[in-house]
Design a protein around this motif. Sequence first.
Motif, PDB file in Angstrom:
ATOM      1  N   GLY A  65      40.817  44.309  45.396  1.00 43.76           N
ATOM      2  CA  GLY A  65      40.950  44.999  46.678  1.00 43.76           C
ATOM      3  C   GLY A  65      40.874  46.505  46.513  1.00 43.76           C
ATOM      4  O   GLY A  65      40.505  47.028  45.469  1.00 43.76           O
ATOM      5  N   PHE A  66      41.233  47.198  47.576  1.00 43.20           N
ATOM      6  CA  PHE A  66      41.186  48.662  47.576  1.00 43.20           C
ATOM      7  C   PHE A  66      42.313  49.218  46.707  1.00 43.20           C
ATOM      8  O   PHE A  66      43.447  48.725  46.748  1.00 43.20           O
ATOM      9  CB  PHE A  66      41.308  49.218  48.992  1.00 43.20           C
ATOM     10  CG  PHE A  66      40.113  48.933  49.853  1.00 43.20           C
ATOM     11  CD1 PHE A  66      38.900  49.566  49.606  1.00 43.20           C
ATOM     12  CD2 PHE A  66      40.193  48.030  50.894  1.00 43.20           C
ATOM     13  CE1 PHE A  66      37.793  49.303  50.395  1.00 43.20           C
ATOM     14  CE2 PHE A  66      39.092  47.761  51.680  1.00 43.20           C
ATOM     15  CZ  PHE A  66      37.894  48.398  51.434  1.00 43.20           C
ATOM     16  N   TYR A  67      42.006  50.254  45.984  1.00 43.95           N
ATOM     17  CA  TYR A  67      42.979  50.845  45.066  1.00 43.95           C
ATOM     18  C   TYR A  67      44.262  51.231  45.799  1.00 43.95           C
ATOM     19  O   TYR A  67      45.364  50.987  45.308  1.00 43.95           O
ATOM     20  CB  TYR A  67      42.374  52.068  44.367  1.00 43.95           C
ATOM     21  CG  TYR A  67      43.301  52.687  43.366  1.00 43.95           C
ATOM     22  CD1 TYR A  67      43.436  52.138  42.099  1.00 43.95           C
ATOM     23  CD2 TYR A  67      44.057  53.807  43.685  1.00 43.95           C
ATOM     24  CE1 TYR A  67      44.305  52.690  41.161  1.00 43.95           C
ATOM     25  CE2 TYR A  67      44.928  54.367  42.759  1.00 43.95           C
ATOM     26  CZ  TYR A  67      45.049  53.798  41.514  1.00 43.95           C
ATOM     27  OH  TYR A  67      45.914  54.346  40.598  1.00 43.95           O
ATOM     28  N   LYS A  68      44.134  51.824  46.975  1.00 37.11           N
ATOM     29  CA  LYS A  68      45.318  52.306  47.701  1.00 37.11           C
ATOM     30  C   LYS A  68      46.259  51.165  48.092  1.00 37.11           C
ATOM     31  O   LYS A  68      47.438  51.399  48.324  1.00 37.11           O
ATOM     32  CB  LYS A  68      44.904  53.113  48.929  1.00 37.11           C
ATOM     33  CG  LYS A  68      44.192  52.301  49.993  1.00 37.11           C
ATOM     34  CD  LYS A  68      43.786  53.163  51.168  1.00 37.11           C
ATOM     35  CE  LYS A  68      43.074  52.294  52.185  1.00 37.11           C
ATOM     36  NZ  LYS A  68      42.704  53.022  53.366  1.00 37.11           N
ATOM     37  N   ASN A  69      45.738  49.937  48.148  1.00 36.96           N
ATOM     38  CA  ASN A  69      46.564  48.788  48.513  1.00 36.96           C
ATOM     39  C   ASN A  69      47.134  48.043  47.311  1.00 36.96           C
ATOM     40  O   ASN A  69      47.885  47.089  47.474  1.00 36.96           O
ATOM     41  CB  ASN A  69      45.761  47.806  49.369  1.00 36.96           C
ATOM     42  CG  ASN A  69      45.306  48.430  50.670  1.00 36.96           C
ATOM     43  OD1 ASN A  69      45.941  49.344  51.198  1.00 36.96           O
ATOM     44  ND2 ASN A  69      44.203  47.955  51.195  1.00 36.96           N
ATOM     45  N   MET A  70      46.773  48.454  46.102  1.00 38.26           N
ATOM     46  CA  MET A  70      47.228  47.753  44.899  1.00 38.26           C
ATOM     47  C   MET A  70      48.679  48.123  44.577  1.00 38.26           C
ATOM     48  O   MET A  70      49.057  49.292  44.676  1.00 38.26           O
ATOM     49  CB  MET A  70      46.367  48.136  43.690  1.00 38.26           C
ATOM     50  CG  MET A  70      44.951  47.657  43.722  1.00 38.26           C
ATOM     51  SD  MET A  70      44.117  48.224  42.197  1.00 38.26           S
ATOM     52  CE  MET A  70      42.421  47.939  42.639  1.00 38.26           C
ATOM     53  N   THR A  71      49.437  47.141  44.137  1.00 40.98           N
ATOM     54  CA  THR A  71      50.760  47.412  43.594  1.00 40.98           C
ATOM     55  C   THR A  71      50.585  47.936  42.171  1.00 40.98           C
ATOM     56  O   THR A  71      49.493  47.861  41.593  1.00 40.98           O
ATOM     57  CB  THR A  71      51.607  46.124  43.550  1.00 40.98           C
ATOM     58  OG1 THR A  71      50.979  45.202  42.650  1.00 40.98           O
ATOM     59  CG2 THR A  71      51.739  45.498  44.937  1.00 40.98           C
ATOM     60  N   ASP A  72      51.654  48.434  41.585  1.00 47.43           N
ATOM     61  CA  ASP A  72      51.582  48.917  40.206  1.00 47.43           C
ATOM     62  C   ASP A  72      51.159  47.796  39.258  1.00 47.43           C
ATOM     63  O   ASP A  72      50.380  48.016  38.334  1.00 47.43           O
ATOM     64  CB  ASP A  72      52.928  49.494  39.763  1.00 47.43           C
ATOM     65  CG  ASP A  72      53.225  50.829  40.424  1.00 47.43           C
ATOM     66  OD1 ASP A  72      52.295  51.453  40.971  1.00 47.43           O
ATOM     67  OD2 ASP A  72      54.398  51.250  40.397  1.00 47.43           O
ATOM     68  N   GLU A  73      51.665  46.586  39.500  1.00 46.12           N
ATOM     69  CA  GLU A  73      51.313  45.440  38.654  1.00 46.12           C
ATOM     70  C   GLU A  73      49.826  45.102  38.772  1.00 46.12           C
ATOM     71  O   GLU A  73      49.149  44.866  37.770  1.00 46.12           O
ATOM     72  CB  GLU A  73      52.155  44.222  39.051  1.00 46.12           C
ATOM     73  CG  GLU A  73      51.884  42.999  38.214  1.00 46.12           C
ATOM     74  CD  GLU A  73      52.712  41.796  38.648  1.00 46.12           C
ATOM     75  OE1 GLU A  73      52.306  40.674  38.305  1.00 46.12           O
ATOM     76  OE2 GLU A  73      53.738  41.985  39.320  1.00 46.12           O
ATOM     77  N   VAL A  74      49.313  45.114  39.986  1.00 42.70           N
ATOM     78  CA  VAL A  74      47.892  44.834  40.204  1.00 42.70           C
ATOM     79  C   VAL A  74      47.040  45.949  39.606  1.00 42.70           C
ATOM     80  O   VAL A  74      45.993  45.683  39.008  1.00 42.70           O
ATOM     81  CB  VAL A  74      47.589  44.621  41.708  1.00 42.70           C
ATOM     82  CG1 VAL A  74      46.093  44.541  41.967  1.00 42.70           C
ATOM     83  CG2 VAL A  74      48.289  43.374  42.219  1.00 42.70           C
ATOM     84  N   ARG A  75      47.477  47.173  39.717  1.00 44.24           N
ATOM     85  CA  ARG A  75      46.733  48.297  39.122  1.00 44.24           C
ATOM     86  C   ARG A  75      46.614  48.134  37.614  1.00 44.24           C
ATOM     87  O   ARG A  75      45.578  48.419  37.031  1.00 44.24           O
ATOM     88  CB  ARG A  75      47.384  49.628  39.472  1.00 44.24           C
ATOM     89  CG  ARG A  75      47.138  50.025  40.907  1.00 44.24           C
ATOM     90  CD  ARG A  75      47.780  51.335  41.268  1.00 44.24           C
ATOM     91  NE  ARG A  75      47.518  51.613  42.679  1.00 44.24           N
ATOM     92  CZ  ARG A  75      48.029  52.610  43.357  1.00 44.24           C
ATOM     93  NH1 ARG A  75      48.835  53.473  42.750  1.00 44.24           N
ATOM     94  NH2 ARG A  75      47.739  52.776  44.631  1.00 44.24           N
ATOM     95  N   GLU A  76      47.681  47.675  36.983  1.00 43.05           N
ATOM     96  CA  GLU A  76      47.641  47.471  35.536  1.00 43.05           C
ATOM     97  C   GLU A  76      46.658  46.359  35.172  1.00 43.05           C
ATOM     98  O   GLU A  76      45.890  46.489  34.214  1.00 43.05           O
ATOM     99  CB  GLU A  76      49.039  47.160  35.003  1.00 43.05           C
ATOM    100  CG  GLU A  76      49.144  47.270  33.511  1.00 43.05           C
ATOM    101  CD  GLU A  76      48.629  48.589  32.937  1.00 43.05           C
ATOM    102  OE1 GLU A  76      47.878  48.551  31.939  1.00 43.05           O
ATOM    103  OE2 GLU A  76      48.930  49.670  33.489  1.00 43.05           O
ATOM    104  N   LYS A  77      46.637  45.276  35.943  1.00 46.77           N
ATOM    105  CA  LYS A  77      45.662  44.197  35.708  1.00 46.77           C
ATOM    106  C   LYS A  77      44.244  44.708  35.938  1.00 46.77           C
ATOM    107  O   LYS A  77      43.334  44.396  35.175  1.00 46.77           O
ATOM    108  CB  LYS A  77      45.929  43.009  36.647  1.00 46.77           C
ATOM    109  CG  LYS A  77      47.089  42.155  36.271  1.00 46.77           C
ATOM    110  CD  LYS A  77      47.181  40.994  37.257  1.00 46.77           C
ATOM    111  CE  LYS A  77      48.305  40.063  36.927  1.00 46.77           C
ATOM    112  NZ  LYS A  77      48.396  38.945  37.884  1.00 46.77           N
ATOM    113  N   ALA A  78      44.071  45.475  37.001  1.00 44.81           N
ATOM    114  CA  ALA A  78      42.745  46.030  37.303  1.00 44.81           C
ATOM    115  C   ALA A  78      42.295  46.964  36.185  1.00 44.81           C
ATOM    116  O   ALA A  78      41.132  46.933  35.772  1.00 44.81           O
ATOM    117  CB  ALA A  78      42.776  46.765  38.646  1.00 44.81           C
TER     118      ALA A  78
END
Length: 172
Positions: A65-78
């Motif tokens: 999804g969009f970066y601004k909507n990512m949680t910290d956990e999702v950002r790390e996976k991304a």
Amino acid sequence: MGMVHLYCGDGKGKTTAAVGLAVRFAGNGGPVVFSQYLKPGNSSELAVLRGLEQVSVLVCDEPFGFYKNMTDEVREKARASYSALFRRARDLALAQGGLLVLDELCAACRYGLVPKEEVLALLRQLPEDLEVVITGRDPDEALLQRADYITEMKKLRHPFDQGIYARKGVEY
């Protein structure tokens, strides 16, 4: 000699220009690695590119999804997924030469999803048999300094401004 192409700006057409060069390069018999960042991997152009024998399409298996909507956990996976995607694309392109397209890499670097230093290391030691295309908005100054070609797409008008969202086959 290998050169760096940068298609940037707030206007429509950055990916389209990269796809056009990929098709031209493949049409001349050259190998192409086309990788996309921050997109779900279902853009219409990918269907055509996947049908070309000379083109290897690499996308992230998981949409974040969009970066601004990512949680910290999702950002790390991304970050882990997109960094691995960049390394796969880089290694394949270095092994075969030709054309490497890094679509939406500007944003992936800006958000720290792909290590900027790894990208710059590739561009500093670019072999003569490899052209690199990078697309996206707001490129880092170091990318601007390294680019041999810089094409800026400037939005003068876009239907999104009137509330019309992206249309399949036109915007994606």
